[in-house]
Design a protein around this motif. Structure first.
Motif, PDB file in Angstrom:
ATOM      1  N   TYR A  36      20.371  42.332 -22.202  1.00 52.52           N
ATOM      2  CA  TYR A  36      20.000  40.938 -22.410  1.00 52.52           C
ATOM      3  C   TYR A  36      21.187  40.062 -22.026  1.00 52.52           C
ATOM      4  CZ  TYR A  36      16.152  42.890 -25.076  1.00 52.52           C
ATOM      5  OH  TYR A  36      15.049  43.600 -25.452  1.00 52.52           O
ATOM      6  N   PHE A  37      20.900  39.036 -21.266  1.00 56.75           N
ATOM      7  CA  PHE A  37      21.939  38.106 -20.840  1.00 56.75           C
ATOM      8  C   PHE A  37      21.608  36.720 -21.359  1.00 56.75           C
ATOM      9  CE2 PHE A  37      21.945  41.412 -17.588  1.00 56.75           C
ATOM     10  CZ  PHE A  37      23.288  41.763 -17.585  1.00 56.75           C
ATOM     11  N   ASN A  38      22.611  36.050 -21.845  1.00 59.05           N
ATOM     12  CA  ASN A  38      22.448  34.667 -22.283  1.00 59.05           C
ATOM     13  C   ASN A  38      22.613  33.773 -21.057  1.00 59.05           C
ATOM     14  OD1 ASN A  38      22.371  32.253 -23.553  1.00 59.05           O
ATOM     15  ND2 ASN A  38      24.199  32.560 -24.803  1.00 59.05           N
ATOM     16  N   SER A  39      21.549  33.129 -20.656  1.00 59.78           N
ATOM     17  CA  SER A  39      21.604  32.316 -19.440  1.00 59.78           C
ATOM     18  C   SER A  39      22.046  30.886 -19.715  1.00 59.78           C
ATOM     19  CB  SER A  39      20.239  32.305 -18.750  1.00 59.78           C
ATOM     20  OG  SER A  39      19.286  31.713 -19.602  1.00 59.78           O
ATOM     21  N   LYS A  40      22.434  30.600 -20.951  1.00 59.34           N
ATOM     22  CA  LYS A  40      22.870  29.256 -21.303  1.00 59.34           C
ATOM     23  C   LYS A  40      24.262  29.014 -20.703  1.00 59.34           C
ATOM     24  CE  LYS A  40      22.181  26.973 -25.437  1.00 59.34           C
ATOM     25  NZ  LYS A  40      22.314  26.887 -26.890  1.00 59.34           N
ATOM     26  N   LYS A  41      24.397  27.914 -19.974  1.00 63.87           N
ATOM     27  CA  LYS A  41      25.676  27.554 -19.361  1.00 63.87           C
ATOM     28  C   LYS A  41      26.422  26.620 -20.303  1.00 63.87           C
ATOM     29  CE  LYS A  41      24.736  29.299 -15.243  1.00 63.87           C
ATOM     30  NZ  LYS A  41      25.336  30.429 -14.693  1.00 63.87           N
ATOM     31  N   LYS A  66      36.119  27.316 -13.009  1.00 62.45           N
ATOM     32  CA  LYS A  66      35.404  28.535 -13.363  1.00 62.45           C
ATOM     33  C   LYS A  66      36.375  29.700 -13.225  1.00 62.45           C
ATOM     34  CE  LYS A  66      30.991  28.786 -12.248  1.00 62.45           C
ATOM     35  NZ  LYS A  66      29.799  28.942 -11.406  1.00 62.45           N
ATOM     36  N   PHE A  69      33.920  34.207 -15.613  1.00 65.24           N
ATOM     37  CA  PHE A  69      32.647  33.927 -16.276  1.00 65.24           C
ATOM     38  C   PHE A  69      32.736  32.835 -17.330  1.00 65.24           C
ATOM     39  CE2 PHE A  69      32.402  38.438 -14.978  1.00 65.24           C
ATOM     40  CZ  PHE A  69      31.424  38.310 -14.022  1.00 65.24           C
TER      41      PHE A  69
END
Length: 179
Positions: A36-41, A66, A69
């Motif tokens: 599961y990846f948290n796609s919240k930037k 940047k 990550f």
């Protein structure tokens, strides 16, 4: 190692490029897992920008960096702390051969530009005026004037247009002197 689906049977292939027989594991022997990846930037403000607490909807102006990550927003003045890069202000100066009357030049530039203001003699050595609060035109001698400005896109455009205007005024002086 890769997963292959052969005739409805999922097989995990582990080839090691040796002379030994390849090993195949059936799907029942493969443990199930999922990622599961948290796609919240999210970007964090650091140094000077982090000193003030922002309200919801308030904008921030800075440099987005940047790194591994993560995203960080920093003030441009803090750039030298995190890298070998630095920022500088460039002052530009150009001297133009101009033998006409300095008052005539100021009058002509007032006709072309909205904001032409005289500078006090204490602020500059000799007569001078400022165009659009960005460019200073100084009277250097009977045969020269100089233009001074801090380099940025708008000041560069103003200086280019003033230089062209001065050159056109010089051409008009030459044409009228020959007639």
């Amino acid at each position: 190692m890769f997963m292959a689906d052969i005739a409805g049977v999922r097989v995990l292939y582990t080839g090691d490029y040796s002379r030994e027989e390849d090993c195949h594991l059936c799907a029942a022997e493969i443990p199930q897992f999922s990622l599961y990846f948290n796609s919240k930037k999210m970007a964090k403000t650091i140094r000077r920008l982090a000193e003030k607490t922002l309200e919801v909807g308030e904008s921030v102006c800075g440099l987005l960096v940047k790194k591994a990550f993560t995203c960080q927003i920093m003030a441009l003045d803090d750039l030298h702390v995190f890298s070998q890069l630095s920022t500088e202000n460039i002052s530009q100066r150009i001297t133009i051969a101009y033998s006409g009357a300095f008052g005539v030049l100021k009058h002509r530039l007032k006709q072309i530009f909205e904001s032409v203001e005289s500078l006090p003699d204490e602020e500059s050595e000799g007569p001078a005026f400022r165009v659009h609060e960005r460019l200073t035109v100084k009277y250097e001698s009977e045969k020269h004037i100089s233009l001074h400005w801090r380099s940025d896109p708008i000041s560069d455009m103003v200086s280019d247009s003033v230089i062209i205007s001065i050159l056109l005024i010089l051409i008009l002086i030459l044409i009228t002197s020959y007639c």
